[in-house]
Design a protein around this motif. Sequence first.
Motif, PDB file in Angstrom:
ATOM      1  N   LYS A  27       0.829  -1.206   0.000  1.00 35.47           N
ATOM      2  CA  LYS A  27       0.000   0.000   0.000  1.00 35.47           C
ATOM      3  C   LYS A  27       0.867   1.261   0.000  1.00 35.47           C
ATOM      4  CE  LYS A  27      -3.940   2.219   1.965  1.00 35.47           C
ATOM      5  NZ  LYS A  27      -5.135   2.052   2.746  1.00 35.47           N
ATOM      6  N   GLY A  28       0.629   2.111  -0.991  1.00 37.17           N
ATOM      7  CA  GLY A  28       1.352   3.365  -1.110  1.00 37.17           C
ATOM      8  C   GLY A  28       2.774   3.226  -1.632  1.00 37.17           C
ATOM      9  N   LYS A  29       3.165   2.038  -2.037  1.00 38.65           N
ATOM     10  CA  LYS A  29       4.535   1.798  -2.477  1.00 38.65           C
ATOM     11  C   LYS A  29       4.598   1.537  -3.972  1.00 38.65           C
ATOM     12  CE  LYS A  29       5.708  -0.003   2.016  1.00 38.65           C
ATOM     13  NZ  LYS A  29       6.031  -1.168   2.802  1.00 38.65           N
ATOM     14  N   ARG A  30       5.789   1.620  -4.512  1.00 40.00           N
ATOM     15  CA  ARG A  30       6.037   1.262  -5.908  1.00 40.00           C
ATOM     16  C   ARG A  30       6.387  -0.218  -5.955  1.00 40.00           C
ATOM     17  NH1 ARG A  30       9.972   6.209  -7.704  1.00 40.00           N
ATOM     18  NH2 ARG A  30       8.568   7.846  -7.011  1.00 40.00           N
ATOM     19  N   VAL A  31       5.782  -0.926  -6.886  1.00 41.40           N
ATOM     20  CA  VAL A  31       5.997  -2.370  -7.002  1.00 41.40           C
ATOM     21  C   VAL A  31       6.529  -2.690  -8.389  1.00 41.40           C
ATOM     22  CG1 VAL A  31       4.849  -4.618  -6.998  1.00 41.40           C
ATOM     23  CG2 VAL A  31       4.136  -2.866  -5.354  1.00 41.40           C
ATOM     24  N   LEU A  32       7.596  -3.454  -8.442  1.00 32.70           N
ATOM     25  CA  LEU A  32       8.163  -3.944  -9.690  1.00 32.70           C
ATOM     26  C   LEU A  32       8.054  -5.460  -9.679  1.00 32.70           C
ATOM     27  CD1 LEU A  32       9.858  -3.772 -12.304  1.00 32.70           C
ATOM     28  CD2 LEU A  32      11.902  -3.757 -10.833  1.00 32.70           C
ATOM     29  N   GLU A  33       7.341  -6.006 -10.645  1.00 26.05           N
ATOM     30  CA  GLU A  33       7.226  -7.458 -10.746  1.00 26.05           C
ATOM     31  C   GLU A  33       8.023  -7.929 -11.958  1.00 26.05           C
ATOM     32  OE1 GLU A  33       4.035 -11.130 -10.817  1.00 26.05           O
ATOM     33  OE2 GLU A  33       3.259  -9.084 -10.942  1.00 26.05           O
ATOM     34  N   GLY A  37       4.461 -12.832 -15.896  1.00 24.25           N
ATOM     35  CA  GLY A  37       3.602 -13.888 -16.442  1.00 24.25           C
ATOM     36  C   GLY A  37       2.200 -13.377 -16.721  1.00 24.25           C
ATOM     37  N   LEU A  38       1.221 -13.962 -16.067  1.00 23.40           N
ATOM     38  CA  LEU A  38      -0.175 -13.572 -16.267  1.00 23.40           C
ATOM     39  C   LEU A  38      -0.526 -12.254 -15.574  1.00 23.40           C
ATOM     40  CD1 LEU A  38      -1.862 -17.062 -15.819  1.00 23.40           C
ATOM     41  CD2 LEU A  38      -1.231 -15.913 -17.948  1.00 23.40           C
ATOM     42  N   GLY A  39       0.327 -11.791 -14.651  1.00 28.72           N
ATOM     43  CA  GLY A  39       0.109 -10.507 -13.998  1.00 28.72           C
ATOM     44  C   GLY A  39      -0.710 -10.554 -12.733  1.00 28.72           C
ATOM     45  N   LEU A  40      -1.004 -11.741 -12.217  1.00 31.22           N
ATOM     46  CA  LEU A  40      -1.867 -11.860 -11.049  1.00 31.22           C
ATOM     47  C   LEU A  40      -1.364 -11.059  -9.857  1.00 31.22           C
ATOM     48  CD1 LEU A  40      -4.327 -13.136  -9.653  1.00 31.22           C
ATOM     49  CD2 LEU A  40      -2.855 -15.081  -9.066  1.00 31.22           C
ATOM     50  N   ALA A  44      -3.079  -7.713  -8.234  1.00 29.77           N
ATOM     51  CA  ALA A  44      -3.453  -7.722  -6.815  1.00 29.77           C
ATOM     52  C   ALA A  44      -2.830  -6.530  -6.099  1.00 29.77           C
ATOM     53  CB  ALA A  44      -3.019  -9.031  -6.166  1.00 29.77           C
ATOM     54  N   CYS A  45      -1.564  -6.245  -6.384  1.00 33.17           N
ATOM     55  CA  CYS A  45      -0.889  -5.095  -5.750  1.00 33.17           C
ATOM     56  C   CYS A  45      -1.608  -3.797  -6.085  1.00 33.17           C
ATOM     57  CB  CYS A  45       0.564  -5.026  -6.192  1.00 33.17           C
ATOM     58  SG  CYS A  45       1.605  -6.328  -5.501  1.00 33.17           S
ATOM     59  N   HIS A  46      -2.041  -3.666  -7.303  1.00 30.96           N
ATOM     60  CA  HIS A  46      -2.788  -2.479  -7.714  1.00 30.96           C
ATOM     61  C   HIS A  46      -4.033  -2.319  -6.851  1.00 30.96           C
ATOM     62  CE1 HIS A  46      -4.836   0.405 -10.318  1.00 30.96           C
ATOM     63  NE2 HIS A  46      -5.894  -0.387 -10.224  1.00 30.96           N
ATOM     64  N   TYR A  47      -4.807  -3.382  -6.730  1.00 32.84           N
ATOM     65  CA  TYR A  47      -6.044  -3.310  -5.954  1.00 32.84           C
ATOM     66  C   TYR A  47      -5.803  -3.192  -4.453  1.00 32.84           C
ATOM     67  CZ  TYR A  47      -9.049  -3.868  -9.936  1.00 32.84           C
ATOM     68  OH  TYR A  47      -9.715  -3.646 -11.113  1.00 32.84           O
ATOM     69  N   VAL A  53       2.596   0.301 -10.130  1.00 32.97           N
ATOM     70  CA  VAL A  53       2.962  -1.099 -10.380  1.00 32.97           C
ATOM     71  C   VAL A  53       3.539  -1.198 -11.790  1.00 32.97           C
ATOM     72  CG1 VAL A  53       2.126  -3.466 -10.572  1.00 32.97           C
ATOM     73  CG2 VAL A  53       1.113  -1.934  -8.864  1.00 32.97           C
ATOM     74  N   LEU A  54       4.705  -1.797 -11.902  1.00 27.64           N
ATOM     75  CA  LEU A  54       5.333  -2.032 -13.195  1.00 27.64           C
ATOM     76  C   LEU A  54       5.503  -3.534 -13.357  1.00 27.64           C
ATOM     77  CD1 LEU A  54       6.722  -0.974 -15.768  1.00 27.64           C
ATOM     78  CD2 LEU A  54       8.851  -0.895 -14.450  1.00 27.64           C
ATOM     79  N   LEU A  55       4.878  -4.083 -14.399  1.00 24.51           N
ATOM     80  CA  LEU A  55       4.945  -5.513 -14.683  1.00 24.51           C
ATOM     81  C   LEU A  55       5.885  -5.736 -15.858  1.00 24.51           C
ATOM     82  CD1 LEU A  55       1.108  -6.193 -14.563  1.00 24.51           C
ATOM     83  CD2 LEU A  55       2.752  -6.488 -12.723  1.00 24.51           C
ATOM     84  N   THR A  56       6.769  -6.701 -15.742  1.00 27.86           N
ATOM     85  CA  THR A  56       7.721  -6.986 -16.808  1.00 27.86           C
ATOM     86  C   THR A  56       7.746  -8.477 -17.112  1.00 27.86           C
ATOM     87  OG1 THR A  56       9.629  -7.412 -15.387  1.00 27.86           O
ATOM     88  CG2 THR A  56       9.199  -5.112 -15.977  1.00 27.86           C
ATOM     89  N   ASP A  57       8.150  -8.814 -18.321  1.00 25.74           N
ATOM     90  CA  ASP A  57       8.397 -10.198 -18.693  1.00 25.74           C
ATOM     91  C   ASP A  57       9.271 -10.192 -19.938  1.00 25.74           C
ATOM     92  OD1 ASP A  57       7.903 -13.089 -19.592  1.00 25.74           O
ATOM     93  OD2 ASP A  57       6.823 -12.955 -17.697  1.00 25.74           O
ATOM     94  N   GLY A  58      10.054 -11.235 -20.134  1.00 26.30           N
ATOM     95  CA  GLY A  58      10.978 -11.291 -21.252  1.00 26.30           C
ATOM     96  C   GLY A  58      10.442 -11.987 -22.489  1.00 26.30           C
ATOM     97  N   ASP A  59       9.236 -12.518 -22.411  1.00 26.76           N
ATOM     98  CA  ASP A  59       8.652 -13.279 -23.516  1.00 26.76           C
ATOM     99  C   ASP A  59       7.583 -12.424 -24.194  1.00 26.76           C
ATOM    100  OD1 ASP A  59       6.785 -15.007 -24.927  1.00 26.76           O
ATOM    101  OD2 ASP A  59       7.750 -16.697 -23.929  1.00 26.76           O
ATOM    102  N   THR A  60       7.711 -12.201 -25.493  1.00 26.11           N
ATOM    103  CA  THR A  60       6.760 -11.317 -26.185  1.00 26.11           C
ATOM    104  C   THR A  60       5.342 -11.886 -26.198  1.00 26.11           C
ATOM    105  OG1 THR A  60       7.436 -12.257 -28.313  1.00 26.11           O
ATOM    106  CG2 THR A  60       8.483 -10.199 -27.637  1.00 26.11           C
TER     107      THR A  60
END
Length: 92
Positions: A27-33, A37-40, A44-47, A53-60
């Motif tokens: 809560k109130g923090k920056r999150v780097l995932e 993958g699917l972003g679950l 959840a962190c967003h909600y 929230v920054l989501l990353t993955d190496g597979d297009t």
Amino acid sequence: QISTGLALWLGSEVMCEHLIENPNLVKGKRVLELGAGLGLCGIACHYLGAKRVLLTDGDTDVLENLRHNVSLNLLSPREDGNNDNGGDDDSE
């Protein structure tokens, strides 16, 4: 070959349960995932009130699916009124 990032891993479910039980972790923090993958977990962190929230993955293929999952599960602007656009300006 199907990417492992297109599967829901038990670890993601367990992590989400932990975050729901302890929302103060994000809560109130920056999150780097990394390897979202699917972003679950990121969704959840967003909600749970993460500031950003920054989501990353190496597979297009995974990234394409991740964008789809985010668009299905997140409203823009955010429901809670936080209209942060992800910029670097921290003056709030």
